[in-house]
Design an enzyme around this catalytic site. Structure first.
Site, PDB file in Angstrom:
ATOM      1  CG  HIS A 172      27.673  38.638  26.217  1.00 19.97           C
ATOM      2  ND1 HIS A 172      27.774  37.272  26.205  1.00 19.97           N
ATOM      3  CD2 HIS A 172      28.635  39.080  27.052  1.00 19.97           C
ATOM      4  CE1 HIS A 172      28.754  36.898  27.008  1.00 19.97           C
ATOM      5  NE2 HIS A 172      29.301  37.982  27.528  1.00 19.97           N
ATOM      6  CD  GLU A 174      24.459  36.465  24.179  1.00 20.80           C
ATOM      7  OE1 GLU A 174      25.068  36.046  25.172  1.00 20.80           O
ATOM      8  OE2 GLU A 174      25.059  36.915  23.171  1.00 20.80           O
TER       9      GLU A 174
END
Length: 192
Positions: A172, A174
């Site tokens: 991920h 983010e």
């Protein structure tokens, strides 16, 4: 101003990836509008497209027709039954089965990236940069040249794949702090 379409296929929180795109754009002084959308025309017109990695392979495939996440780029997947992928990168999504039986599934947490080959999206990342993973399946990539970076969790697995103008991450971005923001900024400024 260029547009980044963040595809909303009804499977999770899009606030974190949208904020990461906005922060990365500001950090690299790029002028981008982040558009969260489920509209196919808006996706087609966008300069860049992001499909967040939320949900199971089969669920994503059913709700999506055009733009792949990393695992959807595969020829198929075995999460919740056999599901056909988009076939853009040869290989199959299979259960993550670490050689060490004490390792828990899902693989959740920080792990080092082993950069296998240069790519503009990974430019400037420090050696052994850390990224944040949450997954129970892995993309078993058929052609080694399609693996840009790998990680190890009781055995190596593809962490970043890419070919031509396609790039996908198993982790991920983010949630991967400095590494993730650098990767997103590189994605925004990457010219194919």
């Amino acid at each position: 101003m260029e547009t980044v379409a963040l595809i909303d296929y009804g499977s999770g929180n899009l606030r974190s990836p949208a904020k990461a795109l906005e922060r990365a754009a500001a950090g690299c002084h790029a002028s981008f509008q982040v558009l969260v959308t489920s509209d196919a025309d808006a996706v087609r017109k966008a300069d860049r497209v992001v499909l967040p990695a939320v949900g199971a392979f089969a669920d994503c495939k059913r709700g999506l027709s055009e733009v792949p996440g990393m695992q959807l780029m595969a020829e198929g997947g075995r999460e919740y039954g056999v599901t056909e992928g988009l076939g853009w990168i040869k290989g199959e999504v299979v259960k993550l089965e670490p050689a060490d039986p004490t390792l828990k599934i899902p693989h959740m947490g920080w792990n080092e990236l082993d950069i296998r080959r240069e790519h503009p999206v990974l430019a400037g990342l420090r050696e052994r940069a850390h990224a944040y993973f949450v997954h129970s399946y892995r993309f078993a990539v058929e052609r080694p040249e399609d693996v840009i970076a790998s990680a190890d969790y009781g055995g190596p697995f593809a962490a970043v794949v890419g070919r031509d103008n396609l790039v996908g991450t198993q982790f991920h971005p983010e949630k991967s702090q400095e590494t993730g923001l650098a990767l997103v900024a590189n994605f925004l400024t990457w010219r194919v």
